[in-house]
Design a protein around this motif. Structure first.
Motif, mmCIF file in Angstrom:
data_model
loop_
_atom_site.group_PDB
_atom_site.id
_atom_site.type_symbol
_atom_site.label_atom_id
_atom_site.label_comp_id
_atom_site.label_asym_id
_atom_site.label_seq_id
_atom_site.Cartn_x
_atom_site.Cartn_y
_atom_site.Cartn_z
ATOM 1 N N ASP A 1 58.745 37.659 36.484
ATOM 2 C CA ASP A 1 58.852 38.569 35.779
ATOM 3 C C ASP A 1 57.291 39.342 35.325
ATOM 4 N N LEU A 2 56.615 39.408 36.424
ATOM 5 C CA LEU A 2 55.161 39.909 36.163
ATOM 6 C C LEU A 2 55.310 41.302 35.466
ATOM 7 N N PRO A 3 54.505 41.681 34.470
ATOM 8 C CA PRO A 3 54.491 42.782 33.857
ATOM 9 C C PRO A 3 53.959 44.100 34.544
ATOM 10 N N ASP A 4 54.486 45.206 34.572
ATOM 11 C CA ASP A 4 53.986 46.232 35.298
ATOM 12 C C ASP A 4 52.446 46.414 35.461
ATOM 13 N N PHE A 5 51.926 46.322 33.980
ATOM 14 C CA PHE A 5 50.515 46.655 33.941
ATOM 15 C C PHE A 5 49.633 45.528 34.823
ATOM 16 N N ALA A 6 50.295 44.405 35.115
ATOM 17 C CA ALA A 6 49.379 43.249 35.737
ATOM 18 C C ALA A 6 49.674 43.336 37.145
ATOM 19 N N LYS A 7 50.403 44.047 37.801
ATOM 20 C CA LYS A 7 50.904 44.030 39.236
ATOM 21 C C LYS A 7 49.662 44.617 40.032
ATOM 22 N N THR A 8 48.919 45.520 39.604
ATOM 23 C CA THR A 8 47.721 45.878 40.290
ATOM 24 C C THR A 8 46.635 44.959 40.056
ATOM 25 N N LEU A 9 46.585 44.092 39.003
ATOM 26 C CA LEU A 9 45.510 43.158 38.826
ATOM 27 C C LEU A 9 45.452 41.967 39.794
ATOM 28 N N ILE A 10 46.592 41.467 40.157
ATOM 29 C CA ILE A 10 46.647 40.193 40.977
ATOM 30 C C ILE A 10 45.623 40.336 42.128
ATOM 31 N N GLY A 11 44.795 39.364 42.136
ATOM 32 C CA GLY A 11 44.086 39.477 43.430
ATOM 33 C C GLY A 11 42.822 40.618 43.614
ATOM 34 N N MET A 12 42.666 41.042 42.428
ATOM 35 C CA MET A 12 41.570 42.287 42.018
ATOM 36 C C MET A 12 40.484 41.212 41.998
ATOM 37 N N VAL A 13 39.141 41.496 42.667
ATOM 38 C CA VAL A 13 37.856 40.821 42.255
ATOM 39 C C VAL A 13 37.080 41.729 41.478
ATOM 40 N N GLN B 1 35.170 37.334 39.145
ATOM 41 C CA GLN B 1 36.435 36.976 38.602
ATOM 42 C C GLN B 1 37.613 37.601 39.275
ATOM 43 N N GLU B 2 38.500 37.034 39.152
ATOM 44 C CA GLU B 2 39.829 37.380 39.854
ATOM 45 C C GLU B 2 41.243 36.754 38.807
ATOM 46 N N VAL B 3 41.951 37.861 38.781
ATOM 47 C CA VAL B 3 43.158 37.481 37.799
ATOM 48 C C VAL B 3 44.124 36.825 38.826
ATOM 49 N N LEU B 4 44.763 35.876 38.562
ATOM 50 C CA LEU B 4 45.787 35.081 39.343
ATOM 51 C C LEU B 4 47.181 35.401 39.001
ATOM 52 N N ASN B 5 47.447 35.358 37.575
ATOM 53 C CA ASN B 5 48.788 35.473 37.011
ATOM 54 C C ASN B 5 48.853 36.044 35.733
ATOM 55 N N CYS B 6 50.043 36.473 35.064
ATOM 56 C CA CYS B 6 50.281 37.137 34.024
ATOM 57 C C CYS B 6 51.772 36.950 33.515
ATOM 58 N N SER B 7 51.815 36.425 32.167
ATOM 59 C CA SER B 7 53.202 36.075 31.783
ATOM 60 C C SER B 7 53.946 37.253 31.355
ATOM 61 N N PRO B 8 55.345 37.435 31.208
ATOM 62 C CA PRO B 8 55.977 38.540 30.487
ATOM 63 C C PRO B 8 55.726 38.135 28.997
ATOM 64 N N MET B 9 56.111 39.296 28.154
ATOM 65 C CA MET B 9 55.711 39.013 26.753
ATOM 66 C C MET B 9 56.300 37.787 26.146
ATOM 67 N N LYS B 10 55.195 36.844 25.309
ATOM 68 C CA LYS B 10 55.570 35.707 24.701
ATOM 69 C C LYS B 10 55.494 35.832 23.289
#
Length: 355
Positions: free
Chosen positions: A167-179, A310-319
């Motif tokens: 359930d990756l949030p929309d804002f995080a989808k472009t961040l995964i793998g970005m260095v 630095q590289e983003v690997l994952n992001c949770s839905p709202m908690k």
């Protein structure tokens, strides 16, 4: 002075490490900020910390790593080396808490590359408010009577992979793998005095960090920094509104607007978060680290500078947690020295939240 170290052959599985007590005084918290340049208000400004949902100013993640590191090298001696630590921050340890830090040997074995290793488990930092404020596990290399001294540097471990949340949030989808290139730690040449300041606030007197004569006779050939040590340098203070009047420094926008007191700190911390962490999370100006894994490869020495990736690997839905509502973001930060050698990697999970 004579400094003693344990040999791998003399370690027994199941043995307890001698516990250390550490009063988390406001003085030591401020000394840690001074030593590292980690000018985050939640670690020294009581009004701001309480505004952010804490009961008082609280210990920083590198401070916790440093104390666990001290526990292990106090036990094993200066000829040992810490290979990795996996840390879980369970709750805050605040000013005035008397910390008790403990651990136990789980296993001793010879690694694939011939190093003589021990796994340390049940690493625990507790106090009157929380019996388990922080827990960890670690791997150390020890000298061996048959295998010789520990390695001065080690090769990088296989890269860790993290499965992205379904359930990756929309804002995080472009961040995964970005260095993203990050600031140096330190950006300016490291000094022996900076290392000594770290030793003072943690009471970590491993001779490799401060005794020049001992360090010169060691396999390292000179002083090294503690593996967990963090050095942003004095220039980092300009990010939080201290020292910005230095010629050439940018005056923070919040200062230009004439803000003062807590409103000023709230605005300045937005810039601080973006400076410390790789990416911001929309609507979540606060952050608390929940888990951190550190792997150590080449030690820093006086005169070294570094750069980070630095590289983003994952992001949770709202908690929702007791701190507030937000997202758990996982990223890896790799630190290299000026010789392009990998110094360490941090794989961190932080809770970005709003109250």
């Amino acid at each position: 002075m004579e400094y003693r170290s344990l040999y791998w052959e003399d370690v027994e599985e199941g043995q307890e490490l001698p516990a250390i007590g550490y009063e988390l005084s406001l003085l030591r918290l401020v000394a840690f900020v001074r030593a590292t340049g980690l000018y985050d208000y939640v670690h020294f400004d009581r009004d701001y910390a309480r505004l952010a949902g804490a009961r008082d100013v609280f210990i920083a993640t590198p401070h916790v790593l440093g104390l666990f590191s001290r526990l292990m090298t106090d036990w094993a001696g200066p000829e040992s080396a810490i290979c990795s630590i996996t840390l879980n921050m369970r709750t805050q340890s605040c000013s005035g808490d008397l910390l008790m830090i403990t651990g136990r040997v789980a296993r001793k074995y010879v690694g694939d590359d011939g190093e003589h290793l021990v796994d340390i488990v049940d690493l625990n930092m507790g106090h009157r408010v929380a019996a388990q404020a922080a827990t960890a596990s670690a791997t150390m290399a020890l000298p061996s009577r048959t295998g010789g001294p520990v390695k001065v540097s080690r090769l990088p471990a296989p890269r860790q992979t993290v499965a992205a949340d379904q359930d990756l949030p929309d804002f995080a989808k472009t961040l995964i793998g970005m260095v993203k290139e990050g600031p140096g730690e330190p950006a300016w040449p490291l000094t022996a005095d900076e290392i000594h300041l770290w030793c003072e606030c943690l009471e970590d007197w491993n001779p490799l960090y401060w005794d020049k004569e001992y360090a010169a006779r060691s396999p390292y050939g000179g002083l090294i920094a503690p593996p967990a040590a963090l050095f942003h340098g004095a220039g980092a203070s300009a990010q939080v509104g201290v020292g910005y009047l230095k010629p050439g420094e940018k005056v923070p926008e919040a200062v230009q607007r004439g803000l003062t007191g807590l409103p000023l700190l709230q605005e300045l911390r937005k810039d601080l978060i973006s400076h410390i962490t790789p990416f911001s999370v929309p609507g979540c100006p606060e952050i608390a680290v929940s888990q951190a894994r550190s792997d150590y490869f080449t030690p820093l020495r006086p005169g070294d500078t570094t750069y980070t990736r630095q590289e983003v690997l994952n992001c949770s839905p709202m908690k929702r947690t007791r701190l507030g509502e937000g997202h758990f973001l996982t990223w890896v930060r790799s630190v290299f020295n000026q010789r392009e050698e990998l110094v360490r990697t941090f794989t961190l999970t932080g809770f970005y939240y709003h109250t």
